[in-house]
Design an enzyme around this catalytic site. Structure first.
Site, PDB file in Angstrom:
ATOM      1  N   ARG A 101       0.817  -1.223   0.000  1.00  0.00           N
ATOM      2  CA  ARG A 101       0.000   0.000   0.000  1.00  0.00           C
ATOM      3  C   ARG A 101       0.846   1.266   0.000  1.00  0.00           C
ATOM      4  O   ARG A 101       0.294   2.366  -0.132  1.00  0.00           O
ATOM      5  CB  ARG A 101      -0.993   0.006   1.174  1.00  0.00           C
ATOM      6  CG  ARG A 101      -0.354   0.097   2.545  1.00  0.00           C
ATOM      7  CD  ARG A 101      -1.421   0.275   3.625  1.00  0.00           C
ATOM      8  NE  ARG A 101      -0.845   0.300   4.957  1.00  0.00           N
ATOM      9  CZ  ARG A 101      -1.502   0.659   6.046  1.00  0.00           C
ATOM     10  NH1 ARG A 101      -2.759   1.041   5.966  1.00  0.00           N
ATOM     11  NH2 ARG A 101      -0.912   0.644   7.219  1.00  0.00           N
ATOM     12  N   HIS A 169      -8.680  -3.903   1.876  1.00  0.00           N
ATOM     13  CA  HIS A 169      -9.108  -3.298   3.159  1.00  0.00           C
ATOM     14  C   HIS A 169     -10.120  -2.176   2.893  1.00  0.00           C
ATOM     15  O   HIS A 169      -9.798  -0.990   2.973  1.00  0.00           O
ATOM     16  CB  HIS A 169      -7.833  -2.761   3.814  1.00  0.00           C
ATOM     17  CG  HIS A 169      -7.939  -2.262   5.207  1.00  0.00           C
ATOM     18  ND1 HIS A 169      -8.914  -1.386   5.637  1.00  0.00           N
ATOM     19  CD2 HIS A 169      -7.159  -2.491   6.282  1.00  0.00           C
ATOM     20  CE1 HIS A 169      -8.714  -1.110   6.913  1.00  0.00           C
ATOM     21  NE2 HIS A 169      -7.659  -1.772   7.325  1.00  0.00           N
ATOM     22  N   GLU A 273     -13.276  -6.070   5.189  1.00  0.00           N
ATOM     23  CA  GLU A 273     -12.027  -6.337   4.488  1.00  0.00           C
ATOM     24  C   GLU A 273     -11.980  -7.791   4.017  1.00  0.00           C
ATOM     25  O   GLU A 273     -12.065  -8.712   4.830  1.00  0.00           O
ATOM     26  CB  GLU A 273     -10.853  -6.045   5.433  1.00  0.00           C
ATOM     27  CG  GLU A 273     -10.941  -4.652   6.036  1.00  0.00           C
ATOM     28  CD  GLU A 273      -9.994  -4.448   7.212  1.00  0.00           C
ATOM     29  OE1 GLU A 273      -8.901  -5.046   7.213  1.00  0.00           O
ATOM     30  OE2 GLU A 273     -10.351  -3.696   8.133  1.00  0.00           O
TER      31      GLU A 273
HETATM   32  C1  BG6 Z   1      -7.591  -3.073  10.429  1.00  0.00           C
HETATM   33  C2  BG6 Z   1      -6.963  -3.706  11.624  1.00  0.00           C
HETATM   34  O1  BG6 Z   1      -7.570  -3.966   9.376  1.00  0.00           O
HETATM   35  O2  BG6 Z   1      -6.828  -1.919  10.038  1.00  0.00           O
HETATM   36  C3  BG6 Z   1      -6.915  -2.686  12.747  1.00  0.00           C
HETATM   37  O3  BG6 Z   1      -7.698  -4.859  11.999  1.00  0.00           O
HETATM   38  C4  BG6 Z   1      -6.157  -1.454  12.293  1.00  0.00           C
HETATM   39  O4  BG6 Z   1      -6.298  -3.270  13.888  1.00  0.00           O
HETATM   40  C5  BG6 Z   1      -6.799  -0.919  11.015  1.00  0.00           C
HETATM   41  O5  BG6 Z   1      -6.196  -0.472  13.297  1.00  0.00           O
HETATM   42  C6  BG6 Z   1      -6.097   0.294  10.429  1.00  0.00           C
HETATM   43  O6  BG6 Z   1      -4.756   0.039  10.231  1.00  0.00           O
HETATM   44  P1  BG6 Z   1      -3.778   1.163   9.733  1.00  0.00           P
HETATM   45  O7  BG6 Z   1      -2.406   0.561   9.713  1.00  0.00           O
HETATM   46  O8  BG6 Z   1      -4.233   1.565   8.354  1.00  0.00           O
HETATM   47  O9  BG6 Z   1      -3.905   2.314  10.713  1.00  0.00           O
END
Ligand code: BG6
Length: 302
Positions: A101, A169, A273
């Site tokens: 990403r 995601h 996700e």
């Molecule tokens: C989710 C995780 O997929 O992504 C969470 O399960 C996490 O624990 C969230 O906080 C966001 O992640 P990031 O790295 O984009 O802040």
């Protein structure tokens, strides 16, 4: 090498309804505007940041506080998590959710679709992986990540196996987190990460939200339905090649701790996700191919 400009992309990928321009942070983005749908994507992270099928409201959520800078994740849309999900298992200094990403991808094709949509393909090679990400913007949003591993035993190390995690995601815009329902995960056991990861049995009921939610549903191939009575719509997520579904809303305290997430934005978003994570890691051998897809569509409800 001189970096490609939007003009270079406009010359090379001339498709009606697609144009390239500089977005925030001077990142190159593609903008799709066809009778079927509008959309946006960045080569930074192969990140889809917008999709709006004709006659519907925007479907993907974006934070107004997102970073837009090369090498930093974008907050919202569809971050591509690969080759690990969450913190790296052995080395917490590595970036959460892997490097896909935050890498700059190559655009390898842009084609009109028969249904008035546009199909984009972006690629990224980082040994021992070659990633191909196809995004079809039309009345449905179809995303497909193909992972291929190098055809040499050396790539897989002494075990001969490359264990990968991955996630599409996806952040969805919703009317009010307190009023939505997510159906489809009723019979899946899950890891609840709040306050600390612990195993939970399936609850046999749709998901409703009343606090921070961060759940990794395991061994599930099910579609999900996100029912939003405020926006009068149902979002359906069908998937393939995925045994995990993660559901996330950070609620008040966690969103306040995240610099790239507005303090008052959490009631308007939820992540569903499409993933392979934890016990559903994918074990690849040299020369293997693995594909994960998600198809998102919207229906109006009363
Ligand atoms: C989710 C995780 O997929 O992504 C969470 O399960 C996490 O624990 C969230 O906080 C966001 O992640 P990031 O790295 O984009 O802040």
């Amino acid at each position: 090498m001189t970096e490609s400009t939007p003009a270079d992309f406009n010359n090379q990928f001339s498709v009606p309804g697609l144009r390239f321009e500089y977005g925030p942070g001077k990142l190159v983005r593609g903008v799709i505007d066809t009778p079927a749908a509008r959309g946006e994507f960045y080569l930074n992270g192969a990140h889809v940041t917008a999709w709006q099928p004709a006659e519907h409201q925007p479907v993907l959520w974006m934070s107004a506080a997102s970073n837009f800078a090369e090498g930093k994740p974008i907050r919202g849309g569809i971050p591509l998590c690969f080759p690990w999900f969450g913190p790296h298992a052995d080395d917490p200094s590595l970036p959460a959710h892997g490097w896909a990403r935050t890498s700059v991808w190559e655009l390898s094709s842009a084609q009109p679709l028969k249904n008035q949509g546009i199909s984009i393909v972006m690629t990224l090679t980082r040994s021992p992986y070659r990633l191909t990400y196809q995004v079809d913007f039309s009345s449905e949003l179809h995303v497909r990540l193909l992972v291929e591993t190098e055809d040499s035993a050396a790539a897989a190390g002494s075990s001969g196996i490359l264990a990968i995690e991955e996630a599409l995601h996806t952040y969805f815009t919703i009317g009010d987190i307190h009023q939505i329902l997510i159906e489809g995960l009723e019979s899946a056991d899950f890891i609840d990460k709040v306050p600390e990861p612990h195993a939970c049995n399936a609850v046999q009921a749709p998901i409703q939200f009343s606090g921070e939610t961060d759940r990794v549903y395991q061994n599930t191939k099910s579609s999900c339905r996100l029912i939003d009575p405020v926006m009068h719509r149902m979002i359906i997520v069908d998937k393939s090649g995925s045994d995990t579904t993660v559901v996330w809303n950070p609620w008040i305290a966690k969103s306040a701790r995240m610099a790239d997430f507005g303090d008052h934005e959490w009631p308007g978003m939820v992540c569903i996700e499409t993933a392979n994570a934890g016990i559903n890691k994918v074990q690849l051998k040299p020369g293997d191919r693995h594909e994960i897809t998600a198809t998102i569509r919207v229906q109006t409800i009363k």
